[in-house]
Design an enzyme around this catalytic site. Structure first.
Site, PDB file in Angstrom:
ATOM      1  CD  GLN A 193      20.806  -9.168 -12.030  1.00  0.00           C
ATOM      2  OE1 GLN A 193      21.184  -9.981 -11.150  1.00  0.00           O
ATOM      3  NE2 GLN A 193      21.816  -9.084 -13.239  1.00  0.00           N
ATOM      4  CB  THR A 210     -15.467 -16.231  -2.890  1.00  0.00           C
ATOM      5  OG1 THR A 210     -16.212 -17.534  -2.815  1.00  0.00           O
ATOM      6  CG2 THR A 210     -16.014 -15.202  -1.848  1.00  0.00           C
ATOM      7  CD  GLU A 220     -17.179  -8.290  -9.858  1.00  0.00           C
ATOM      8  OE1 GLU A 220     -17.931  -8.903 -10.893  1.00  0.00           O
ATOM      9  OE2 GLU A 220     -17.644  -6.941  -9.670  1.00  0.00           O
ATOM     10  CD  GLN A 224       8.649  -9.007  -2.759  1.00  0.00           C
ATOM     11  OE1 GLN A 224       7.329  -9.654  -3.094  1.00  0.00           O
ATOM     12  NE2 GLN A 224       9.640  -9.565  -2.362  1.00  0.00           N
ATOM     13  CB  ILE A 225       8.055  -3.229  -6.821  1.00  0.00           C
ATOM     14  CG1 ILE A 225       8.378  -4.775  -7.575  1.00  0.00           C
ATOM     15  CG2 ILE A 225       8.838  -2.377  -7.571  1.00  0.00           C
ATOM     16  CD1 ILE A 225       7.748  -4.674  -8.883  1.00  0.00           C
ATOM     17  CG  PHE A 226       5.685   1.167  -4.916  1.00  0.00           C
ATOM     18  CD1 PHE A 226       5.794   2.382  -5.017  1.00  0.00           C
ATOM     19  CD2 PHE A 226       5.107   0.469  -6.254  1.00  0.00           C
ATOM     20  CE1 PHE A 226       5.536   3.056  -6.604  1.00  0.00           C
ATOM     21  CE2 PHE A 226       4.827   0.881  -7.476  1.00  0.00           C
ATOM     22  CZ  PHE A 226       4.990   1.903  -7.336  1.00  0.00           C
ATOM     23  N   GLY A 227       7.965  -1.638  -1.685  1.00  0.00           N
ATOM     24  CA  GLY A 227       8.433  -1.416  -0.372  1.00  0.00           C
ATOM     25  C   GLY A 227       7.369  -0.831   0.734  1.00  0.00           C
ATOM     26  N   GLY A 228       7.788  -0.349   1.601  1.00  0.00           N
ATOM     27  CA  GLY A 228       7.142   0.269   2.538  1.00  0.00           C
ATOM     28  C   GLY A 228       6.085   1.411   2.042  1.00  0.00           C
TER      29      GLY A 228
END
Length: 121
Positions: free
Chosen positions: A5, A95, A93, A66-70
């Protein structure tokens, strides 16, 4: 189940960031094509679109990492390359701070009218 979730929520947030920024960018492009809006206002609106999309892209890639983690830092995953390239692109492009100065300058000079959407009249 809670982890799944959480990932669904992050994916939904990514979709919202992408959709909103795509729509605003298309709106500004349409205004440029219409030629009814003065150049200073269009410049400020383009800066708003660029700043918002740049900031959103940072949020999106951060969530993806973050979803993939390490494994997100592993060079064998495309998300790692996207993370590196996105950071460099935000610098090349223009700042975010420069875009903020452009936007603030127009707001100070011309007020919030720079944010108004065109009417169909």
């Amino acid at each position: 189940m809670a982890d799944f979730q959480l990932i669904q929520g992050m994916l939904a947030d990514c979709a919202v960031d992408i959709a909103v920024n795509r729509a605003y960018t298309h709106q500004v492009a349409w205004e440029v094509d219409e030629g009814r809006t003065d150049r200073k206002t269009l410049h400020a609106k383009a800066a708003i679109a660029k700043l918002a999309a740049s900031e959103a892209s940072g949020r999106v890639i951060d969530r993806c990492l973050q979803i993939f983690g390490g494994r997100g830092y592993d060079r064998s995953y495309p998300v790692e390359r996207l993370y590196r390239e996105l950071r460099v692109d935000r610098i090349w492009e223009g700042t975010s701070e420069i875009q903020r100065l452009i936007i603030a300058g127009e707001l100070v000079k011309r007020g919030t009218g720079v944010l108004h959407m065109p009417s169909s009249v």
